[in-house]
Design an enzyme around this catalytic site. Sequence first.
Site, PDB file in Angstrom:
ATOM      1  CE1 TYR A 289      12.670   9.474  -4.458  1.00 36.79           C
ATOM      2  CE2 TYR A 289      12.523  11.506  -3.211  1.00 36.79           C
ATOM      3  CZ  TYR A 289      12.091  10.219  -3.461  1.00 36.79           C
ATOM      4  OH  TYR A 289      11.085   9.671  -2.706  1.00 36.79           O
TER       5      TYR A 289
ATOM      6  N   GLY B 143       0.792  -1.229   0.000  1.00 31.92           N
ATOM      7  CA  GLY B 143       0.000   0.000   0.000  1.00 31.92           C
ATOM      8  C   GLY B 143       0.813   1.262   0.000  1.00 31.92           C
ATOM      9  CB  SER B 144       4.406   1.918   0.064  1.00 31.24           C
ATOM     10  OG  SER B 144       4.938   1.094  -0.965  1.00 31.24           O
TER      11      SER B 144
ATOM     12  CG  LEU C  83       0.331  -7.225 -18.451  1.00 27.93           C
ATOM     13  CD1 LEU C  83       1.786  -7.476 -18.821  1.00 27.93           C
ATOM     14  CD2 LEU C  83      -0.537  -7.255 -19.702  1.00 27.93           C
TER      15      LEU C  83
ATOM     16  CB  ILE D  79       3.475 -10.534  -9.453  1.00 27.66           C
ATOM     17  CG1 ILE D  79       3.527  -9.691 -10.730  1.00 27.66           C
ATOM     18  CG2 ILE D  79       4.835 -11.190  -9.177  1.00 27.66           C
ATOM     19  CD1 ILE D  79       4.334  -8.415 -10.581  1.00 27.66           C
TER      20      ILE D  79
ATOM     21  CD  GLU E  25       1.821   1.468 -12.614  1.00 31.29           C
ATOM     22  OE1 GLU E  25       0.811   1.966 -12.077  1.00 31.29           O
ATOM     23  OE2 GLU E  25       2.668   2.158 -13.223  1.00 31.29           O
TER      24      GLU E  25
ATOM     25  CB  THR F 189       5.157  -6.628  -1.353  1.00 34.98           C
ATOM     26  OG1 THR F 189       4.469  -6.112  -2.506  1.00 34.98           O
ATOM     27  CG2 THR F 189       4.297  -6.416  -0.107  1.00 34.98           C
TER      28      THR F 189
END
Length: 554
Positions: free
Chosen positions: A473, A137-138, A269, A272, A266, A208
């Site tokens: 960044y 959820g990050s 498809l 995973i 994302e 994850t």
Amino acid sequence: MVEHMKWWGWGQEGVAFHHEDKPGLAPFALKMAGIDFNAPPVQVPELSDLTVPPSQAPDALRAAFAGAVGAEHVHDDDLDRVVHAYGKSMRDLVRIRRGDFGRLPDLVVYPGTEAETEAALRVALEADAVLIPFGGGSNIVGSLEAPREETRPVVSLDMGRMRLLLSLDETSQTARIQAGALGPDLEDQLNARGWTIGHFPDSFKHSTLGGWIATRSSGMQSDRFGDIADITRAVRVVTPYGVVATAEVPVQSAGPSVREMVLGSEGRLGIITEATVQVHRQAEERVIQAYFFPDYASGLKAMHDIAASDASPSITRVSDAMETQFTLATSKKGSALGQLLNKGVQLYASKRKGFDLSQMCLSFIGYEGSALHVRRTKALVGEIVKKHGGFGVGSGPGTLYDQKKFDTPYIRDFILDRGAYGDVSETSSSWATLKTVHDNVVAAAQKAFAEVGIKGFVFCHLSHSYHSGACQYFTFAFQPPTDRDGLEAYDVVKGAIQQAFIDNGGTLSHHHAVGREHKRWIEEDLSPAGARIVGSLFAGVDPGRNLNPGAVVD
């Protein structure tokens, strides 16, 4: 057994950022962005005080998922649904604190095996439901939310029960790991056997393996271990056509790479379920050294020369002058980092080295491996730093940086509690364009602040180096105007930064992915033809738009 972050912010309940022990930070924030750290915090509402739309899941659908994964692993309580509605971008946090929940998932389903994942996908397809895979959820680019106009049932498929190290091939130096393993899960299991994956993004504690792959993640030590695209050697993915299982080989020539198609997909498809990844023996020695450069241009040139040399550090990071000032302002009084501000260092930098202290830039460079390798690499890097006018200040600050590297996201919650907005955007570009990208992005952000009529700051660091270029960044923060919605101002600033990436030869994202936040730039980034190929791939695999519709491309 699956732990989640706070529904209203980053990380664990009871963990928060505090500024009282950092005497330089409040003055910095007030001066640069008008953010008053001493203002009373805005109270986060109780979830029970907000109106949470009820689940729209038919009883038959709930029963079908119960049959697939077990009734105890199908949830429709308010808290679980709210936790799974969004990621953790600034926009997500503002909306969720307002009680603007968007299109909440109707069910949260927790498969425990690949077979249960297949069964859950069949249920979703047969019911014409929307299925959105969920890791930690990050995500901060809108990859986890359903379209607001979606009328079909929406299901969040949480992979958190699937977090085991399945096998370790010490000869090939690879490991098979379930996709729901959080960073600490997989590192604890690998470390117990003397190995590491070497992938440490800022979100490490709350993201994850499957999420890293689905968003093409990068980690703080990617200079040594590679990005997740380099680390991932094979994947298993549950799709509408069955389970895709790519070969566990170092390289293959078998048409377009299916493994590469899954990287960055994302959830469009499939889901995973596991991956085979490269792993490494834990290092004999690991150290992070701090350095100062006279200015950002000198730091960039040094990072370029390090990348082109025989040296192989694990981390190459240099902050621009504004971020350096911020970093020093966040140091605790009397800490190793705080000592960098002492009169001796300032005197040496200004009098002996001729630095303009307002332009001085802080760098962290990491070394990892055998004692001989670390010693040789440090020597090579030291010569390059010296060539570009820099000097080292030891490993104390680097140790502190290493200890606190996963705590930065908590600062965003802290300033939001004070009514201020802050977020990040990152890009990659060639070595030849890095300084131009930096200067023009900063200028675009400052122009956007002026356009909206707000006070804000933007700063940057180089965070990952490659043969031909690097990642930069950017962090920005501001006090929103009183005469318009804060998210409108946020859109102006964030949009200006993203457009400056594209206009100056950068990409829309280096490692945060596309989601819904960035997809308006996808054609400019990939070209219209390239974006059409990606869209055609998604449509071919998922013609019913059941798998995370709206992410990446429409």
